[in-house]
Design a protein around this motif. Structure first.
Motif, PDB file in Angstrom:
ATOM      1  N   GLY A 245      13.158  18.381 -17.596  1.00 12.36           N
ATOM      2  CA  GLY A 245      13.424  16.943 -17.623  1.00 12.36           C
ATOM      3  C   GLY A 245      12.774  16.165 -16.505  1.00 12.36           C
ATOM      4  N   PHE A 246      12.354  16.838 -15.442  1.00 10.18           N
ATOM      5  CA  PHE A 246      11.751  16.144 -14.298  1.00 10.18           C
ATOM      6  C   PHE A 246      10.295  15.773 -14.602  1.00 10.18           C
ATOM      7  CE2 PHE A 246      14.306  16.979 -10.233  1.00 10.18           C
ATOM      8  CZ  PHE A 246      15.511  16.994 -10.922  1.00 10.18           C
ATOM      9  N   GLN A 247       9.877  14.596 -14.162  1.00 11.56           N
ATOM     10  CA  GLN A 247       8.495  14.155 -14.289  1.00 11.56           C
ATOM     11  C   GLN A 247       8.040  13.565 -12.962  1.00 11.56           C
ATOM     12  OE1 GLN A 247       7.927  11.505 -17.593  1.00 11.56           O
ATOM     13  NE2 GLN A 247       8.420  13.062 -19.118  1.00 11.56           N
ATOM     14  N   MET A 248       6.944  14.100 -12.430  1.00 11.69           N
ATOM     15  CA  MET A 248       6.404  13.617 -11.173  1.00 11.69           C
ATOM     16  C   MET A 248       5.173  12.761 -11.440  1.00 11.69           C
ATOM     17  SD  MET A 248       5.142  15.825  -7.874  1.00 11.69           S
ATOM     18  CE  MET A 248       4.049  15.134  -6.621  1.00 11.69           C
ATOM     19  N   PRO A 249       5.101  11.552 -10.880  1.00  9.70           N
ATOM     20  CA  PRO A 249       3.922  10.700 -11.071  1.00  9.70           C
ATOM     21  C   PRO A 249       2.718  11.240 -10.308  1.00  9.70           C
ATOM     22  CG  PRO A 249       5.418   9.693  -9.511  1.00  9.70           C
ATOM     23  CD  PRO A 249       6.121  10.912 -10.042  1.00  9.70           C
ATOM     24  N   LEU A 250       1.570  10.596 -10.462  1.00 12.87           N
ATOM     25  CA  LEU A 250       0.336  11.088  -9.855  1.00 12.87           C
ATOM     26  C   LEU A 250       0.395  11.136  -8.326  1.00 12.87           C
ATOM     27  CD1 LEU A 250      -2.322   9.341 -12.118  1.00 12.87           C
ATOM     28  CD2 LEU A 250      -1.673  11.759 -12.081  1.00 12.87           C
ATOM     29  N   THR A 251       1.006  10.134  -7.703  1.00  8.55           N
ATOM     30  CA  THR A 251       1.203  10.109  -6.248  1.00  8.55           C
ATOM     31  C   THR A 251      -0.119  10.252  -5.485  1.00  8.55           C
ATOM     32  OG1 THR A 251       3.321  11.241  -6.686  1.00  8.55           O
ATOM     33  CG2 THR A 251       2.678  10.983  -4.386  1.00  8.55           C
ATOM     34  N   PRO A 252      -0.957   9.212  -5.488  1.00 12.96           N
ATOM     35  CA  PRO A 252      -2.255   9.289  -4.806  1.00 12.96           C
ATOM     36  C   PRO A 252      -2.184   9.147  -3.289  1.00 12.96           C
ATOM     37  CG  PRO A 252      -1.969   7.136  -5.803  1.00 12.96           C
ATOM     38  CD  PRO A 252      -0.801   7.964  -6.235  1.00 12.96           C
ATOM     39  N   GLY A 253      -1.003   8.962  -2.771  1.00 12.78           N
ATOM     40  CA  GLY A 253      -0.824   8.839  -1.327  1.00 12.78           C
ATOM     41  C   GLY A 253       0.598   8.420  -1.028  1.00 12.78           C
ATOM     42  N   GLY A 254       0.841   8.103   0.223  1.00 11.82           N
ATOM     43  CA  GLY A 254       2.178   7.667   0.611  1.00 11.82           C
ATOM     44  C   GLY A 254       3.041   8.797   1.134  1.00 11.82           C
ATOM     45  N   LEU A 255       4.315   8.504   1.254  1.00 10.86           N
ATOM     46  CA  LEU A 255       5.267   9.408   1.880  1.00 10.86           C
ATOM     47  C   LEU A 255       5.943  10.364   0.918  1.00 10.86           C
ATOM     48  CD1 LEU A 255       7.112   6.744   4.049  1.00 10.86           C
ATOM     49  CD2 LEU A 255       5.670   8.571   4.947  1.00 10.86           C
TER      50      LEU A 255
ATOM     51  N   ASP B  94       0.838  -1.209   0.000  1.00 16.35           N
ATOM     52  CA  ASP B  94       0.000   0.000   0.000  1.00 16.35           C
ATOM     53  C   ASP B  94       0.867   1.249   0.000  1.00 16.35           C
ATOM     54  OD1 ASP B  94      -2.945  -0.904   0.454  1.00 16.35           O
ATOM     55  OD2 ASP B  94      -1.782  -2.095   1.875  1.00 16.35           O
ATOM     56  N   PHE B  95       0.678   2.097  -1.020  1.00 20.40           N
ATOM     57  CA  PHE B  95       1.483   3.318  -1.134  1.00 20.40           C
ATOM     58  C   PHE B  95       2.967   2.966  -0.922  1.00 20.40           C
ATOM     59  CE2 PHE B  95      -2.687   4.838   0.536  1.00 20.40           C
ATOM     60  CZ  PHE B  95      -3.140   5.352  -0.673  1.00 20.40           C
ATOM     61  N   HIS B  96       3.395   2.073  -1.780  1.00 20.75           N
ATOM     62  CA  HIS B  96       4.742   1.512  -1.705  1.00 20.75           C
ATOM     63  C   HIS B  96       5.795   2.604  -1.530  1.00 20.75           C
ATOM     64  CE1 HIS B  96       8.494   0.204  -3.774  1.00 20.75           C
ATOM     65  NE2 HIS B  96       8.280  -0.890  -3.059  1.00 20.75           N
ATOM     66  N   ASN B  97       6.712   2.366  -0.630  1.00 17.62           N
ATOM     67  CA  ASN B  97       7.827   3.277  -0.369  1.00 17.62           C
ATOM     68  C   ASN B  97       9.040   2.799  -1.158  1.00 17.62           C
ATOM     69  OD1 ASN B  97       9.710   5.045   0.750  1.00 17.62           O
ATOM     70  ND2 ASN B  97       9.700   4.123   2.778  1.00 17.62           N
ATOM     71  N   PRO B  98       9.463   3.559  -2.215  1.00 22.02           N
ATOM     72  CA  PRO B  98       9.172   4.971  -2.474  1.00 22.02           C
ATOM     73  C   PRO B  98       8.236   5.272  -3.650  1.00 22.02           C
ATOM     74  CG  PRO B  98      11.194   4.383  -3.568  1.00 22.02           C
ATOM     75  CD  PRO B  98      10.694   3.122  -2.906  1.00 22.02           C
ATOM     76  N   THR B  99       7.724   4.264  -4.379  1.00 19.11           N
ATOM     77  CA  THR B  99       7.040   4.552  -5.649  1.00 19.11           C
ATOM     78  C   THR B  99       5.620   5.072  -5.474  1.00 19.11           C
ATOM     79  OG1 THR B  99       6.086   2.346  -5.945  1.00 19.11           O
ATOM     80  CG2 THR B  99       8.366   2.688  -6.720  1.00 19.11           C
ATOM     81  N   GLY B 100       4.955   4.759  -4.353  1.00 14.49           N
ATOM     82  CA  GLY B 100       3.577   5.160  -4.139  1.00 14.49           C
ATOM     83  C   GLY B 100       2.553   4.223  -4.748  1.00 14.49           C
ATOM     84  N   ALA B 101       2.995   3.128  -5.377  1.00 17.13           N
ATOM     85  CA  ALA B 101       2.078   2.201  -6.033  1.00 17.13           C
ATOM     86  C   ALA B 101       1.288   1.384  -5.004  1.00 17.13           C
ATOM     87  CB  ALA B 101       2.853   1.257  -6.953  1.00 17.13           C
TER      88      ALA B 101
END
Length: 467
Positions: free
Chosen positions: A374-384, A237-244
């Motif tokens: 060049g930076f890309q930030m994923p959606l990040t629905p939760g997590g750290l 759940d909200f894998h550290n560090p990917t947030g998946a």
């Protein structure tokens, strides 16, 4: 068998690079704790053979490290890891102007003070006891069990042990069921201190890939079937560090596969309650089978200063854990347990506060990332944190340049078992927005330094723990 230096470095990071770049990579390993002060490094000859580089390149690399104070060398003797000004206090204490992004944790919940006051009568009632709490207070175990049940995994209090944090829980599990020399499946990337704990208990780690889009479930299943690891450490759940987040149907398949091959599944739920806007709530993996050992913590939803964690497992394993625990710990502090009982009585208030804080932190990181080419930030629905793609394999160089800008930021390889993922950075979304904005400004300056080819000199700071 290769040296630990090359294992941490990743041989590909040394392929064809100049001695200055190789020295920078080794500095990064030292600064974020993957190589420890006093640790012996391979001889020049041995490292040259292992990396298939000329001895003169390795001699120059070690000389650069010695010149900057990162190794100490004895003529005709050993080369050992050092730190410039190694007797200084840790970085976060030594320099108040430095921003430490190696720690992904929020300040305390607003309800902590009131919960502490309410807990005092409960604590006072325990004064007539020994004060030791090997299993944990019955009220707290009941509260933790109830939360599991509410989430879909029916649990009783006698399936719970209260520990001094989730990492303490993991070490207790490994001390109880660990087998030196056996295989351990770990996600790549994952929580660095879990890697260290598993390594310390003598396991040979087998990585399985995770990215912001999720797990390579075929690889995960085939690795379980083919390697038959003794343990597998997962953060579903909200894998550290990917947030998946691992889907429900995959959870049940993985639990079944692990049970069939005799693998103990150690599931880390430290980040489970850190939802911002995921839109759905999966059932705990513990609901899918008895071979799941779950660890959790109050540190992310209440405060890192509250050293309260727990283990959920079958009763037979609970008995084994209780038999081993006195060899290194006689229980968990009673005051923190009493406070945790009060806090868990109102989970919606806790999670609501966490969600608001994380949403604000995510917005601040997103604004900063948008300014960096060049930076890309994923959606990040939760997590750290946000697992940011920086667009080039420059994570270690950027981390070193950031230290010059008073910013402590571990590179992507810090979260791996073999020096890979140089395109990635873990940027916490847990700091107050104004602090995050300042951190992102410093990161932008460091990124300009890297892109312009400026030397990535490092601050003389001790490494900080990655949390």
């Amino acid at each position: 068998m290769g040296s630990r230096l090359v294992e941490q470095l990743g041989a590909h990071n040394a392929a064809g690079v100049a001695s200055t770049t190789l020295a920078d990579h080794i500095k990064a390993l030292i600064l974020d704790g993957r190589l420890t002060v006093g640790e012996r490094l391979p001889s020049e000859r041995a490292l040259a053979l292992e990396l298939r580089r000329s001895r003169s390149t390795i001699t120059r690399t070690y000389s650069l490290l010695e010149q900057d104070g990162y190794v100490s060398r004895l003529h005709g003797g050993s080369t050992r890891v050092a730190l410039p000004y190694e007797n200084a206090s840790p970085a976060s204490e030594q320099n108040d102007s430095a921003i430490d992004l190696s720690i992904a944790s929020m300040d305390s919940t607003p309800g902590l003070y009131d919960a502490t006051v309410r807990s005092l009568p409960r604590l006072a009632a325990l004064r007539g006891t020994s004060g030791y709490s090997l299993r944990g207070l019955p009220e707290l175990r009941e509260a933790v069990a109830q939360r599991f049940t509410e989430r879909g995994a029916v649990t009783s209090a006698d399936e719970i042990i209260i520990t001094s944090g989730a990492l303490s829980a993991l070490n207790l599990i490994l001390a109880t069921i660990g087998r030196r020399g056996e295989r351990a499946l770990v996600e790549q990337p994952t929580f660095p201190h879990a890697i260290e704990a598993i390594h310390r208990h003598g396991y040979r780690m087998i990585p399985t890939p995770v990215d912001v889009e999720g797990w390579d479930t075929r690889h995960l299943s085939e690795t379980l079937l083919g390697a038959r690891p003794h343990i597998a450490y997962l953060i579903p759940d909200f894998h550290n560090p990917t947030g998946a987040t691992l889907p429900d149907d995959v959870r049940s398949r993985i639990v079944t596969t692990a049970r069939n091959v005799g693998t103990h599944l150690i599931v880390d739920e430290t980040t489970t309650e850190l939802d911002i806007d995921r839109g759905w709530a999966p059932a705990p993996m513990a609901a899918s089978g008895p071979n799941v050992i779950t660890i959790g913590s109050m540190s992310k939803i209440a405060w890192g200063g509250m050293r309260i964690g727990w283990i959920r497992a079958e009763r037979a394993l609970i008995a084994r854990l209780l038999a081993v625990r006195p060899s290194f710990e006689l229980g968990t502090a009673l005051l923190e347990q009493c406070i945790a009982v009060e806090l868990l009585a109102d989970i919606p208030a806790l999670t609501s506060h966490v969600s608001r804080r994380l949403q604000a932190g995510r917005a601040a990181v997103s604004s900063g990332v948008a300014t960096m080419p060049g930076f890309q930030m994923p959606l990040t629905p939760g997590g750290l944190s946000a697992w940011v793609d920086i667009g080039a394999a420059l994570s270690t160089r950027l981390s070193l340049a950031a230290r010059k800008r008073q910013l402590i930021l571990p590179p992507g390889p810090r979260f791996t078992t073999g020096g890979v993922l140089e395109r990635r950075l873990r940027i916490p979304i847990t700091l107050p927005p104004e602090r995050t904005a300042e951190a992102m400004q410093r990161l932008s300056l460091a990124w300009d330094d890297v892109r312009e080819g400026a030397p990535s000199h490092t601050m003389h700071l001790q490494h900080a723990a990655v949390i």
